[in-house]
Design a protein around this motif. Structure first.
Motif, PDB file in Angstrom:
ATOM      1  N   PRO A  22      17.944  -0.608  -6.087  1.00  0.00           N
ATOM      2  CA  PRO A  22      16.956  -0.925  -5.064  1.00  0.00           C
ATOM      3  C   PRO A  22      16.669   0.258  -4.137  1.00  0.00           C
ATOM      4  CG  PRO A  22      19.080  -1.701  -4.344  1.00  0.00           C
ATOM      5  CD  PRO A  22      19.301  -1.027  -5.683  1.00  0.00           C
ATOM      6  N   ILE A  23      15.442   0.312  -3.666  1.00  0.00           N
ATOM      7  CA  ILE A  23      15.042   1.265  -2.633  1.00  0.00           C
ATOM      8  C   ILE A  23      14.314   0.465  -1.560  1.00  0.00           C
ATOM      9  CG2 ILE A  23      13.635   3.280  -2.059  1.00  0.00           C
ATOM     10  CD1 ILE A  23      13.890   4.151  -5.000  1.00  0.00           C
ATOM     11  N   SER A  24      14.719   0.630  -0.313  1.00  0.00           N
ATOM     12  CA  SER A  24      14.102  -0.137   0.766  1.00  0.00           C
ATOM     13  C   SER A  24      13.837   0.743   1.975  1.00  0.00           C
ATOM     14  CB  SER A  24      15.021  -1.291   1.193  1.00  0.00           C
ATOM     15  OG  SER A  24      14.509  -1.971   2.321  1.00  0.00           O
ATOM     16  N   PHE A  25      12.808   0.375   2.731  1.00  0.00           N
ATOM     17  CA  PHE A  25      12.643   0.972   4.048  1.00  0.00           C
ATOM     18  C   PHE A  25      13.879   0.626   4.879  1.00  0.00           C
ATOM     19  CE2 PHE A  25       7.705   0.962   3.901  1.00  0.00           C
ATOM     20  CZ  PHE A  25       7.712   2.241   3.350  1.00  0.00           C
ATOM     21  N   LEU A  37      18.114   3.855   0.994  1.00  0.00           N
ATOM     22  CA  LEU A  37      17.302   3.504   2.155  1.00  0.00           C
ATOM     23  C   LEU A  37      16.478   4.720   2.545  1.00  0.00           C
ATOM     24  CD1 LEU A  37      20.131   1.705   4.186  1.00  0.00           C
ATOM     25  CD2 LEU A  37      18.267   0.597   2.929  1.00  0.00           C
ATOM     26  N   VAL A  38      15.198   4.500   2.814  1.00  0.00           N
ATOM     27  CA  VAL A  38      14.311   5.604   3.184  1.00  0.00           C
ATOM     28  C   VAL A  38      13.636   5.280   4.515  1.00  0.00           C
ATOM     29  CG1 VAL A  38      13.899   6.269   0.790  1.00  0.00           C
ATOM     30  CG2 VAL A  38      12.334   4.669   1.896  1.00  0.00           C
ATOM     31  N   PRO A  39      13.229   6.301   5.270  1.00  0.00           N
ATOM     32  CA  PRO A  39      12.610   6.053   6.581  1.00  0.00           C
ATOM     33  C   PRO A  39      11.382   5.146   6.489  1.00  0.00           C
ATOM     34  CG  PRO A  39      13.158   8.378   6.330  1.00  0.00           C
ATOM     35  CD  PRO A  39      13.367   7.743   4.986  1.00  0.00           C
ATOM     36  N   LEU A  40      11.232   4.309   7.491  1.00  0.00           N
ATOM     37  CA  LEU A  40      10.139   3.345   7.541  1.00  0.00           C
ATOM     38  C   LEU A  40       8.774   4.025   7.418  1.00  0.00           C
ATOM     39  CD1 LEU A  40       9.215   0.400   8.115  1.00  0.00           C
ATOM     40  CD2 LEU A  40       9.289   0.979  10.557  1.00  0.00           C
ATOM     41  N   ASN A  56       7.516   5.962   5.344  1.00  0.00           N
ATOM     42  CA  ASN A  56       7.481   7.363   4.896  1.00  0.00           C
ATOM     43  C   ASN A  56       7.198   7.390   3.390  1.00  0.00           C
ATOM     44  OD1 ASN A  56       8.162  10.017   4.035  1.00  0.00           O
ATOM     45  ND2 ASN A  56       9.438  10.282   5.860  1.00  0.00           N
ATOM     46  N   THR A  57       5.935   7.611   3.054  1.00  0.00           N
ATOM     47  CA  THR A  57       5.506   7.563   1.655  1.00  0.00           C
ATOM     48  C   THR A  57       6.160   8.657   0.824  1.00  0.00           C
ATOM     49  OG1 THR A  57       3.381   6.685   2.404  1.00  0.00           O
ATOM     50  CG2 THR A  57       3.478   7.521   0.158  1.00  0.00           C
ATOM     51  N   GLN A  58       6.279   9.859   1.380  1.00  0.00           N
ATOM     52  CA  GLN A  58       6.882  10.963   0.630  1.00  0.00           C
ATOM     53  C   GLN A  58       8.352  10.680   0.324  1.00  0.00           C
ATOM     54  OE1 GLN A  58       5.254  14.092  -0.477  1.00  0.00           O
ATOM     55  NE2 GLN A  58       7.073  13.777  -1.737  1.00  0.00           N
ATOM     56  N   ALA A  59       9.074  10.175   1.318  1.00  0.00           N
ATOM     57  CA  ALA A  59      10.489   9.853   1.101  1.00  0.00           C
ATOM     58  C   ALA A  59      10.641   8.751   0.059  1.00  0.00           C
ATOM     59  CB  ALA A  59      11.140   9.435   2.419  1.00  0.00           C
ATOM     60  N   LEU A  60       9.723   7.801   0.078  1.00  0.00           N
ATOM     61  CA  LEU A  60       9.741   6.714  -0.905  1.00  0.00           C
ATOM     62  C   LEU A  60       9.523   7.271  -2.309  1.00  0.00           C
ATOM     63  CD1 LEU A  60       9.782   3.683  -1.581  1.00  0.00           C
ATOM     64  CD2 LEU A  60       7.332   3.616  -1.024  1.00  0.00           C
ATOM     65  N   ALA A  61       8.515   8.141  -2.450  1.00  0.00           N
ATOM     66  CA  ALA A  61       8.235   8.758  -3.754  1.00  0.00           C
ATOM     67  C   ALA A  61       9.419   9.582  -4.232  1.00  0.00           C
ATOM     68  CB  ALA A  61       6.983   9.625  -3.654  1.00  0.00           C
ATOM     69  N   ASP A  62      10.015  10.345  -3.340  1.00  0.00           N
ATOM     70  CA  ASP A  62      11.158  11.191  -3.699  1.00  0.00           C
ATOM     71  C   ASP A  62      12.343  10.347  -4.177  1.00  0.00           C
ATOM     72  OD1 ASP A  62       9.689  13.395  -2.969  1.00  0.00           O
ATOM     73  OD2 ASP A  62      10.677  13.664  -1.020  1.00  0.00           O
ATOM     74  N   ALA A  63      12.574   9.206  -3.504  1.00  0.00           N
ATOM     75  CA  ALA A  63      13.688   8.336  -3.892  1.00  0.00           C
ATOM     76  C   ALA A  63      13.449   7.719  -5.264  1.00  0.00           C
ATOM     77  CB  ALA A  63      13.885   7.244  -2.839  1.00  0.00           C
ATOM     78  N   LYS A  87       0.828  -1.227   0.000  1.00  0.00           N
ATOM     79  CA  LYS A  87       0.000   0.000   0.000  1.00  0.00           C
ATOM     80  C   LYS A  87       0.853   1.265   0.000  1.00  0.00           C
ATOM     81  CE  LYS A  87      -0.713   1.139   4.867  1.00  0.00           C
ATOM     82  NZ  LYS A  87      -1.703   1.581   5.854  1.00  0.00           N
ATOM     83  N   TYR A  88       2.056   1.193   0.597  1.00  0.00           N
ATOM     84  CA  TYR A  88       2.917   2.380   0.644  1.00  0.00           C
ATOM     85  C   TYR A  88       3.410   2.752  -0.752  1.00  0.00           C
ATOM     86  CZ  TYR A  88       2.804   1.989   5.681  1.00  0.00           C
ATOM     87  OH  TYR A  88       2.367   1.941   6.989  1.00  0.00           O
ATOM     88  N   MET A  89       3.638   1.755  -1.584  1.00  0.00           N
ATOM     89  CA  MET A  89       4.080   2.056  -2.949  1.00  0.00           C
ATOM     90  C   MET A  89       2.931   2.626  -3.771  1.00  0.00           C
ATOM     91  SD  MET A  89       6.803   2.199  -4.721  1.00  0.00           S
ATOM     92  CE  MET A  89       6.261   3.596  -5.731  1.00  0.00           C
ATOM     93  N   ILE A  90       1.721   2.143  -3.534  1.00  0.00           N
ATOM     94  CA  ILE A  90       0.556   2.713  -4.235  1.00  0.00           C
ATOM     95  C   ILE A  90       0.364   4.168  -3.813  1.00  0.00           C
ATOM     96  CG2 ILE A  90      -1.958   2.561  -4.494  1.00  0.00           C
ATOM     97  CD1 ILE A  90      -1.699  -0.469  -4.129  1.00  0.00           C
ATOM     98  N   GLU A  91       0.494   4.438  -2.525  1.00  0.00           N
ATOM     99  CA  GLU A  91       0.367   5.816  -2.035  1.00  0.00           C
ATOM    100  C   GLU A  91       1.488   6.700  -2.577  1.00  0.00           C
ATOM    101  OE1 GLU A  91       0.293   5.181   2.152  1.00  0.00           O
ATOM    102  OE2 GLU A  91      -1.838   4.629   2.191  1.00  0.00           O
ATOM    103  N   ALA A  92       2.685   6.132  -2.690  1.00  0.00           N
ATOM    104  CA  ALA A  92       3.813   6.898  -3.240  1.00  0.00           C
ATOM    105  C   ALA A  92       3.576   7.230  -4.706  1.00  0.00           C
ATOM    106  CB  ALA A  92       5.116   6.120  -3.077  1.00  0.00           C
TER     107      ALA A  92
END
Length: 380
Positions: A304-307, A324-327, A329-336, A217-222
């Motif tokens: 790769p990008i991982s929590f 690596l992005v904060p656990l 954190n949808t915005q950080a995931l999208a930014d990465a 779900k976090y990737m869908i939100e990202a």
């Protein structure tokens, strides 16, 4: 060593396709190459043919049982003890909880050491403390192999085992198999067509079974935050799990208006899937024991990008071989994701090449097997 040709017996539930099974197979080959006799016992499976081709003995036992105390603590104990005595086994190596209990008592009777590999992050809550007790078979080995530093610390803190009894041996993958050179163009085209994704799509791949803890779900939100119509998210393996969970992901994508750019798939041809992706993501909300998909992606020269927790923190060099992005954190995931997609080609290739080199040097099946053989030698 007291014997010219020591005998190593590995036990696991089954020999179907999987990361643990690959480790067992490669270790069995390495045992034979070292001049030892190699034996594997399991309930059977599709990978037995690889043992046969390598001239390695497989013995079929009902080791896939985990709910039948009579089989675990009586029948399988007797069977393993018989193998130990008949074959002159020097060390038994257990890779799962139920077989480890059987092996533990068989080794105790026969007076030989057992080694265990702690492959999973087993839950300890529930069953009035019995669940933790059941897990303890994995820490009863003379030596315990931890597949990551994270798991090593878990064994120390939860099960109270001394650090000098634990050996760190990272899991590995077949470097030749996970290579861009192994993928044919027609394989990629067929997979792309099955996904119904345009040829010019920028693909973000999230491999993982359909279960809530994988955090799809976090990737869908990202994706909602990535305002680019050419970016598609493929949730590879999300259909392997409860149908209700897959439906919840589809409903979330529809609610956020990104359903046209989200694909849920089965688990066919993951190597071609890596080849089609530009970014491979791990969004597990529980820490991964090791995080095999992150090294597979790096071997395939995909970023790769991982929590930032669990095993991937040990396999991804942040900013060098991936991110690596904060656990959670949808915005950080999208930014990465955007950062990777916006990389100039030469920069992307530099990171991708560094990623593969890191896997070749540190996370190959050969390296995993070599370190395991060294552990056997220390006991022999």
């Amino acid at each position: 060593m007291s014997k010219e040709h020591p005998v190593i017996l590995q036990v696991l539930p089954a020999l179907d396709i999987g990361g643990v099974e690959e480790v067992v197979l490669e270790t069995a080959r390495a045992v034979k190459a070292a001049g030892y006799e190699s034996i594997v016992a399991s309930s059977g499976g599709r990978m037995i043919k690889h043992l046969d081709r390598a001239g390695i003995t497989h013995i079929t036992l009902p080791l896939d049982t985990n709910r039948n105390p009579w089989k675990i603590f009586k029948k399988n104990v007797d069977s393993i003890e018989k193998i130990i005595r008949d074959k002159g086994v020097d060390i038994v190596h257990a890779h799962s909880r139920a077989p480890a209990w059987s092996a533990y008592y068989a080794c105790k009777r026969a007076g030989i050491p057992m080694v265990t590999t702690f492959h999973g992050f087993y839950g300890v809550k529930g069953w009035l403390g019995l669940k933790k007790k059941y897990n303890e078979s994995m820490v009863k080995g003379k030596l315990i192999i931890a597949v990551s530093q994270f798991i090593k610390e878990h064994i120390v803190s939860v099960y109270g085992r001394p650090r000098d009894k634990i050996r760190l041996v990272y899991n590995g993958i077949d470097i030749s198999k996970y290579s861009l050179k192994s993928v044919l163009q027609e394989q990629k085209e067929a997979l792309l067509e099955s996904w119904r994704v345009p040829e010019n799509a920028r693909i973000v791949l999230l491999p993982g079974r359909g279960t809530e803890w994988k955090g799809q779900k976090y990737m869908i939100e990202a994706l909602k935050l990535i305002d680019r119509p050419d970016v598609y998210v493929v949730l590879f393996g999300a259909l392997q799990g409860p149908q209700s969970y897959a439906q919840s992901l589809t409903q979330l994508a529809e609610k956020l208006g990104v359903d046209s750019r989200v694909r849920l798939t089965g688990i066919a041809d993951i190597i071609s899937a890596y080849a089609l992706a530009e970014v491979v993501v791990n969004t597990s909300i529980k820490p991964e024991t090791f995080g095999l998909t992150m090294i597979e992606a790096q071997a395939m020269q995909r970023i790769p990008i991982s929590f930032d927790h669990g095993g991937p923190t040990e396999t991804i060099k942040n900013g060098v071989t991936g991110f690596l992005v904060p656990l959670n954190n949808t915005q950080a995931l999208a930014d990465a994701v955007v950062k990777v997609l916006d990389m100039p080609e030469d920069q992307y290739e530099a990171v991708a090449d560094a990623a593969r080199q890191s896997v070749v040097e540190n996370f190959s099946l050969e390296e995993c097997a070599k370190k395991t053989i060294d552990i056997y030698k220390s006991l022999l």
